[in-house]
Write a protein that holds these residues in place. Structure first.
Motif, PDB file in Angstrom:
ATOM      1  N   VAL A 141       0.810   4.785   8.603  1.00 32.41           N
ATOM      2  CA  VAL A 141       1.158   3.564   7.866  1.00 32.41           C
ATOM      3  C   VAL A 141       1.419   3.915   6.406  1.00 32.41           C
ATOM      4  N   ASP A 142       2.637   3.679   5.962  1.00 33.10           N
ATOM      5  CA  ASP A 142       3.006   3.980   4.570  1.00 33.10           C
ATOM      6  C   ASP A 142       4.257   3.171   4.250  1.00 33.10           C
ATOM      7  N   ASP A 143       4.348   2.637   3.033  1.00 30.02           N
ATOM      8  CA  ASP A 143       5.557   1.872   2.688  1.00 30.02           C
ATOM      9  C   ASP A 143       6.702   2.807   2.298  1.00 30.02           C
ATOM     10  N   GLN A 144       6.406   4.092   2.097  1.00 34.79           N
ATOM     11  CA  GLN A 144       7.452   5.058   1.745  1.00 34.79           C
ATOM     12  C   GLN A 144       7.816   5.875   2.991  1.00 34.79           C
ATOM     13  N   THR A 168       5.516   0.328   8.290  1.00 34.84           N
ATOM     14  CA  THR A 168       5.812   0.403   6.857  1.00 34.84           C
ATOM     15  C   THR A 168       5.102  -0.693   6.055  1.00 34.84           C
ATOM     16  N   SER A 169       4.237  -1.467   6.705  1.00 35.40           N
ATOM     17  CA  SER A 169       3.443  -2.447   5.944  1.00 35.40           C
ATOM     18  C   SER A 169       2.106  -2.649   6.649  1.00 35.40           C
ATOM     19  N   GLY A 170       1.130  -3.175   5.884  1.00 31.21           N
ATOM     20  CA  GLY A 170      -0.193  -3.437   6.433  1.00 31.21           C
ATOM     21  C   GLY A 170      -0.133  -4.434   7.581  1.00 31.21           C
ATOM     22  N   GLN A 171       0.677  -5.469   7.415  1.00 32.71           N
ATOM     23  CA  GLN A 171       0.777  -6.510   8.435  1.00 32.71           C
ATOM     24  C   GLN A 171       1.292  -5.931   9.758  1.00 32.71           C
ATOM     25  N   LYS A 172       2.334  -5.085   9.665  1.00 28.30           N
ATOM     26  CA  LYS A 172       2.887  -4.479  10.885  1.00 28.30           C
ATOM     27  C   LYS A 172       1.853  -3.558  11.541  1.00 28.30           C
ATOM     28  N   ALA A 173       1.087  -2.863  10.695  1.00 31.24           N
ATOM     29  CA  ALA A 173       0.055  -1.962  11.235  1.00 31.24           C
ATOM     30  C   ALA A 173      -0.990  -2.759  12.022  1.00 31.24           C
ATOM     31  N   LEU A 174      -1.426  -3.899  11.462  1.00 33.70           N
ATOM     32  CA  LEU A 174      -2.428  -4.728  12.155  1.00 33.70           C
ATOM     33  C   LEU A 174      -1.889  -5.217  13.496  1.00 33.70           C
ATOM     34  N   GLU A 175      -0.635  -5.665  13.484  1.00 36.42           N
ATOM     35  CA  GLU A 175      -0.035  -6.167  14.734  1.00 36.42           C
ATOM     36  C   GLU A 175       0.016  -5.060  15.784  1.00 36.42           C
ATOM     37  N   PHE A 176       0.433  -3.872  15.355  1.00 34.48           N
ATOM     38  CA  PHE A 176       0.529  -2.748  16.289  1.00 34.48           C
ATOM     39  C   PHE A 176      -0.857  -2.435  16.883  1.00 34.48           C
ATOM     40  N   GLU A 209       1.833  -6.111  -0.987  1.00 37.18           N
ATOM     41  CA  GLU A 209       1.352  -7.218  -0.142  1.00 37.18           C
ATOM     42  C   GLU A 209      -0.066  -6.987   0.388  1.00 37.18           C
ATOM     43  N   MET A 210      -0.220  -6.075   1.351  1.00 38.96           N
ATOM     44  CA  MET A 210      -1.575  -5.814   1.848  1.00 38.96           C
ATOM     45  C   MET A 210      -1.864  -4.322   1.700  1.00 38.96           C
ATOM     46  N   ASP A 211      -2.855  -3.974   0.869  1.00 37.31           N
ATOM     47  CA  ASP A 211      -3.100  -2.539   0.670  1.00 37.31           C
ATOM     48  C   ASP A 211      -3.944  -1.967   1.823  1.00 37.31           C
ATOM     49  N   GLY A 212      -4.091  -0.630   1.808  1.00 37.82           N
ATOM     50  CA  GLY A 212      -4.770   0.045   2.905  1.00 37.82           C
ATOM     51  C   GLY A 212      -6.219  -0.391   3.071  1.00 37.82           C
ATOM     52  N   LEU A 213      -6.895  -0.680   1.945  1.00 42.05           N
ATOM     53  CA  LEU A 213      -8.309  -1.087   2.027  1.00 42.05           C
ATOM     54  C   LEU A 213      -8.441  -2.403   2.796  1.00 42.05           C
ATOM     55  N   GLU A 214      -7.509  -3.313   2.534  1.00 35.82           N
ATOM     56  CA  GLU A 214      -7.520  -4.615   3.217  1.00 35.82           C
ATOM     57  C   GLU A 214      -7.234  -4.430   4.720  1.00 35.82           C
TER      58      GLU A 214
END
Ligand SMILES: Nc1nc2c(ncn2[C@@H]2O[C@H](COP(=O)(O)OP(=O)(O)OP(=O)(O)O)[C@@H](O)[C@H]2O)c(=O)[nH]1
Length: 335
Positions: free
Chosen positions: A47-50, A71-79, A96-101
């Motif tokens: 998970v990385d935005d870059q 590429t975003s925290g939200q997509k990572a959670l869904e996956f 938007e949503m950082d890694g800690l969140e």
């Protein structure tokens, strides 16, 4: 030079540990007949935005892992909710949503709480490292990543994760039938009781016993008795589709089913269809008092959960109904 020596030692150390760990894992996997583990590659989510950072890590792991990207925290959670990976490589700084969140949310949800999270970050301060670990991260890797170091750490954490998964399976599975065991049933019962209590829904229990199983063992032998138990278990298991229903081996030749959000009438219909399914299997049992095939007796009880003492009473009620079914001639449902 120092880095090369360190990396060489690291590789050797990792290889030695991993051989032993893999042998243990394969042994555990064979005990649980875990074909999935024996046949698949570990799954990593990066998970990385870059995108450039994702590509760097992808190249390190693509050969011997299944690698997924978000590429975003939200997509990572869904996956993670849909197909939990074996490990997450998570950037700390994302819009938007950082890694800690992301990590905090994963740890709050039962389905994703066990996924090991390794933070990958360009920041190198102790404050951020401790925040990452407090959020539930397992490890902290600095960018630019050293391929040998990140590979070694990922290997260690994936090995631990797979060991954890296999041990969990051993602890909660009945080895003969592959069904949930009583410990697992008790956990689910607790959870579903509270769920139905909160929403004012009915919860049903089916207590199931194979008829004249002592005679079965006496006639066909204990080993064939085990085969029969496994066949009955598979047939019962096939009868349930809803994710919160549980079929468990409760004791010797006794099974228990938990039907969440289920009224008494629907539970009785389900019990009757299970009786029919077993009869349709036509497993020979020539010494049975009922007929010449294996049959079941089932006791059914349901309640809208109130106080917690009722919890034991519901199982006892299903057990009493099972006794009624036996007394009434077996191969029947009592409620
Ligand atoms: N093969 C095998 N038999 C088991 C296992 N666990 C329990 N049993 C047997 O299951 C039988 C249960 O016998 P009983 O409790 O007398 O009940 P039953 O013969 O089924 O009679 P009813 O329940 O009244 O129809 C015993 O002979 C146990 O030895 C197991 O894991 N494998």
């Amino acid at each position: 030079m120092a880095a090369r020596i360190t990396n060489a030692i690291l590789r050797k150390h990792t290889a030695a540990n991993t051989d032993t760990d893999m042998a243990t894992l394969k042994y555990l996997a064979s005990l649980t007949n875990n074909q999935e583990f024996l046949s698949r590659r570990p799954r990593i989510l990066i998970v990385d935005d870059q995108v450039i950072n994702i590509q760097t890590l992808y190249q390190i792991f693509a050969d011997d892992h299944e690698v997924f990207m978000a590429t975003s925290g939200q997509k990572a959670l869904e996956f993670c909710r849909q197909t939990p990976p074996d490990l997450l490589l998570l950037d700390v700084m994302m819009p938007e949503m950082d890694g800690l969140e992301v990590c905090t949310r994963l740890k709050q949800e039962e389905l994703t709480a066990d996924i090991p999270v390794l933070f990958v970050t360009a920041q190198n301060d102790a404050g951020e490292e401790s925040r990452a670990l407090l959020a539930g991260g397992m490890d902290f890797i600095s960018k630019p990543v050293n391929p040998d170091v990140v590979r070694a750490r990922v290997k260690t954490h994936i090995t631990l994760k797979l060991q954890h998964d296999l041990l969990k399976k051993l602890v909660f599975t009945d080895p003969l039938t592959g069904l949930a065991n009583r410990r697992s049933f008790d956990n689910s019962y607790d959870k579903e009781w509270r769920h139905c209590q909160r929403y004012g829904k009915s919860l049903a229990i089916l207590m199931i016993d194979i008829d004249c199983f002592k005679q079965y063992n006496d006639h066909y032998g204990h080993q064939q008795g085990d085969v029969c138990l496994a066949a009955v278990a598979a047939c019962l298991d096939a009868g349930f589709r809803r994710p919160h229903d549980v079929v468990a081996r409760y004791g010797g030749e006794e099974f228990i089913c938990l039907m969440s959000e289920c009224e008494l009438g629907a539970a009785i219909s389900k019990a009757e269809s299970l009786l029919e399914a077993i009869v349709a299997q036509a497993i020979p049992h020539i010494t049975s008092k009922v007929g010449e095939i294996v049959t079941l007796s089932i006791g059914v009880a349901a309640t809208v959960p109130g106080n917690s003492e009722d919890r034991a009473a519901l199982v006892a009620a299903a057990d009493e109904k099972l006794y009624v079914a036996k007394q009434a001639g077996r191969n029947r449902v009592a409620s």
